[in-house]
Scaffold this motif. Structure first.
Motif, PDB file in Angstrom:
ATOM      1  N   ALA A  74       0.829  -1.215   0.000  1.00 46.58           N
ATOM      2  CA  ALA A  74       0.000   0.000   0.000  1.00 46.58           C
ATOM      3  C   ALA A  74       0.862   1.263   0.000  1.00 46.58           C
ATOM      4  N   ASP A  96      -1.458  -4.986  11.622  1.00 45.83           N
ATOM      5  CA  ASP A  96      -2.028  -3.680  11.929  1.00 45.83           C
ATOM      6  C   ASP A  96      -0.975  -2.812  12.623  1.00 45.83           C
ATOM      7  N   ILE A 112      -1.009   3.671   8.247  1.00 49.61           N
ATOM      8  CA  ILE A 112      -1.124   2.776   7.098  1.00 49.61           C
ATOM      9  C   ILE A 112      -1.723   3.562   5.936  1.00 49.61           C
ATOM     10  N   ARG A 114      -4.039   4.229   3.106  1.00 47.45           N
ATOM     11  CA  ARG A 114      -5.376   3.671   2.905  1.00 47.45           C
ATOM     12  C   ARG A 114      -5.976   4.061   1.561  1.00 47.45           C
ATOM     13  N   ARG A 115      -5.151   4.359   0.562  1.00 51.28           N
ATOM     14  CA  ARG A 115      -5.652   4.675  -0.778  1.00 51.28           C
ATOM     15  C   ARG A 115      -5.990   3.403  -1.544  1.00 51.28           C
ATOM     16  N   ARG A 116      -6.918   3.545  -2.474  1.00 51.87           N
ATOM     17  CA  ARG A 116      -7.275   2.433  -3.363  1.00 51.87           C
ATOM     18  C   ARG A 116      -6.041   2.046  -4.170  1.00 51.87           C
ATOM     19  N   ARG A 136     -10.464  -4.859  11.211  1.00 49.17           N
ATOM     20  CA  ARG A 136      -9.408  -4.001  10.642  1.00 49.17           C
ATOM     21  C   ARG A 136      -8.958  -4.540   9.288  1.00 49.17           C
ATOM     22  N   MET A 140      -9.190  -2.481   5.765  1.00 49.20           N
ATOM     23  CA  MET A 140      -8.052  -2.263   4.861  1.00 49.20           C
ATOM     24  C   MET A 140      -8.390  -2.752   3.459  1.00 49.20           C
ATOM     25  N   ASP A 143     -10.691  -0.253   1.833  1.00 50.51           N
ATOM     26  CA  ASP A 143      -9.976   0.977   1.462  1.00 50.51           C
ATOM     27  C   ASP A 143      -9.049   0.755   0.267  1.00 50.51           C
ATOM     28  N   TRP A 144      -8.442  -0.403   0.181  1.00 57.09           N
ATOM     29  CA  TRP A 144      -7.504  -0.711  -0.910  1.00 57.09           C
ATOM     30  C   TRP A 144      -8.218  -1.194  -2.171  1.00 57.09           C
TER      31      TRP A 144
END
Length: 185
Positions: A74, A96, A112, A114-116, A136, A140, A143-144
């Motif tokens: 990520a 995490d 962390i 958290r962008r696509r 969690r 994630m 978000d990804w």
């Protein structure tokens, strides 16, 4: 998958000989991205090592990450100009690093990213992973932009989980790459 180089991205402390990543390296000729320091990982250094491995590949790559390796993918994807060389990423049992205990053991990995992700991804996580709560992991993955696969009670999905060669994981990787190839045609 001969047209794709599989890059293995172990987590903190590397993957030992009984870990499914090490077994894949032996069985399929996948390439482990080596890090300078497995015990005291530096995010920037690990990102450079991944960047160099992607750059050196003579064909498109698939990223197969475990634990801290997922967090690396990520972070790397948010900054690299080489993301178009990635056909897909299999992300397994993310750690995490925003949790207080892990933040202290592995400093420098929070927050962390958290962008696509700019490529297809599939995350596999257990319901009882001691290093990342199930909620969690799901957050994630969302978000990804990764498909989420619930692995059930398999702990951290490492050698102690008894996965052996983990053929189910290889099947998920094959499906991910097949879908990615179809999407690009």
């Amino acid at each position: 998958m001969r047209d794709t180089q599989v890059l293995l991205l172990p987590g903190w402390q590397n993957s030992g000989p009984d870990h499914w990543q090490s077994r894949w390296e032996a069985l399929y000729g996948d390439q482990r991205v080596q890090q300078h320091d497995w015990m005291r990982p530096l995010r920037g250094d690990w990102q450079i090592q991944l960047e160099e491995a992607v750059l050196a590949a003579d064909r498109p790559v698939a990223l197969v990450a475990h634990s801290l390796g997922c967090i690396l993918v990520a972070a790397w994807a948010a900054h690299s100009r080489l993301v178009d060389r990635v056909r897909g990423a299999l992300l397994v049992a993310p750690g995490d690093t925003e949790r207080d205990d892990l933040r202290q053991m592995i400093p420098g990995w929070a927050p962390i990213m958290r962008r696509r992700l700019p490529f297809a991804a599939c995350m596999v996580a257990a319901t009882d992973d001691p290093y990342c709560a199930a909620a969690r992991s799901r957050a994630m993955a969302r978000d990804w932009g990764a498909r989420f696969v619930d692995a059930g009670p398999l702990g951290h999905m490492n050698a102690e989980s008894g996965l052996g060669d983990w053929p189910e994981g290889r099947r998920l990787l094959d499906e991910l790459l097949a879908a990615s190839a179809t999407d690009k045609n």
